[in-house]
Enzyme design. Structure first.
Site, mmCIF file in Angstrom:
data_model
loop_
_atom_site.group_PDB
_atom_site.id
_atom_site.type_symbol
_atom_site.label_atom_id
_atom_site.label_comp_id
_atom_site.label_asym_id
_atom_site.label_seq_id
_atom_site.Cartn_x
_atom_site.Cartn_y
_atom_site.Cartn_z
ATOM 1 N N CYS A 134 0.825 -1.203 0.000
ATOM 2 C CA CYS A 134 0.000 0.000 0.000
ATOM 3 C C CYS A 134 0.869 1.267 0.000
ATOM 4 C CB CYS A 134 -0.946 -0.061 1.193
ATOM 5 S SG CYS A 134 -2.435 0.934 1.047
ATOM 6 N N HIS A 135 0.620 2.213 0.931
ATOM 7 C CA HIS A 135 1.415 3.442 0.981
ATOM 8 C C HIS A 135 2.850 3.195 1.434
ATOM 9 C CE1 HIS A 135 -2.657 5.267 1.062
ATOM 10 N NE2 HIS A 135 -2.059 6.233 0.386
ATOM 11 N N GLU A 165 -7.062 6.045 -3.905
ATOM 12 C CA GLU A 165 -6.881 7.281 -3.139
ATOM 13 C C GLU A 165 -8.064 8.228 -3.348
ATOM 14 O OE1 GLU A 165 -5.143 8.217 -0.295
ATOM 15 O OE2 GLU A 165 -3.234 7.959 -1.358
#
Length: 226
Positions: A134-135, A165
């Site tokens: 993910c991030h 997002e």
């Protein structure tokens, strides 16, 4: 490759700069990875940019499953999140894997952390694996190898997509979009055909997962390479 320890990287950021809005670790992205790695018999250490306490994004608790809550209520695990190592505490030769967890806090304290980049470089150039979900992928953006080339340049990668997002309404809050930056750094970005689908990419010992649902599969791919 020798079976050394696994280093899990977590954000130290507890709120969005300039906003009274909490952020931090997306709990499942640590838990679902750690569960697989632990059950495979590997020792795990935890590190963060500032060391010490790890804030947990409350939104991730609202989305937590039974496994997440079993860790959240486990004093031993939570104590580890309360006293993480600083990058300077870490000896990279002790590890065969570094794994960058996500949560929106990471976009503020992972990309420009030169110490984490150096740990990653040494682990990778010693034959180890650099991984993220993910991030957490933003921790890979600026890792440079000894030849000066970016780690993700020309490699197949994934991370939190621009579509995802936008779906959660934070595309105008974060300072950059993970997918856009990975492409800008030369990554060959791919994503699931549907938002939130499990998607993991492995290329030359760089293993990346798209979103929270992908954390366990990242672990499975890493384990298969050890």
């Amino acid at each position: 490759m020798p079976s050394k320890k696994v280093l899990v990287v977590l954000t130290s950021t507890s709120k969005y700069p300039g906003l009274n809005k909490p952020t931090g670790l997306w709990l499942a992205e640590a838990v679902h990875f750690v569960e697989k790695i632990k059950n495979a018999g590997f020792e795990i250490d935890y590190v963060s940019p500032q060391g010490g306490y790890i804030p947990i994004d409350p939104t991730s608790l609202a989305a937590a499953d039974e496994l997440d809550y079993s860790y959240y209520t486990n004093k031993s695990f939570m104590d580890k999140l309360g006293c993480t190592k600083t990058p300077s505490d870490v000896t990279p030769s002790d590890y065969s894997v570094i794994y960058f967890t996500g949560g929106h806090g990471t976009v503020y304290d992972f990309p420009d952390n030169s110490e984490l980049q150096e740990l990653s470089r040494v682990i990778y150039e010693s034959g180890g694996i650099v991984s993220s979900v993910c991030h957490g992928a933003v921790g890979l953006l600026n890792i440079k190898l000894s030849d000066g080339k970016l780690l993700i340049g020309g490699k197949k990668v994934t991370g939190f997509s621009n579509e995802e997002e936008k779906m959660i309404g934070l595309d105008t809050v974060v300072p950059f979009l993970t997918e856009t930056e990975m492409v800008a750094k030369g990554g060959i970005f791919s994503k699931s055909s549907e938002a939130w689908g499990v998607h993991v990419v492995s290329d030359q010992r760089v293993v990346t997962g798209q979103n929270p649902a992908s954390a366990a599969k990242v672990a499975e791919e890493v384990i298969s390479m050890l």
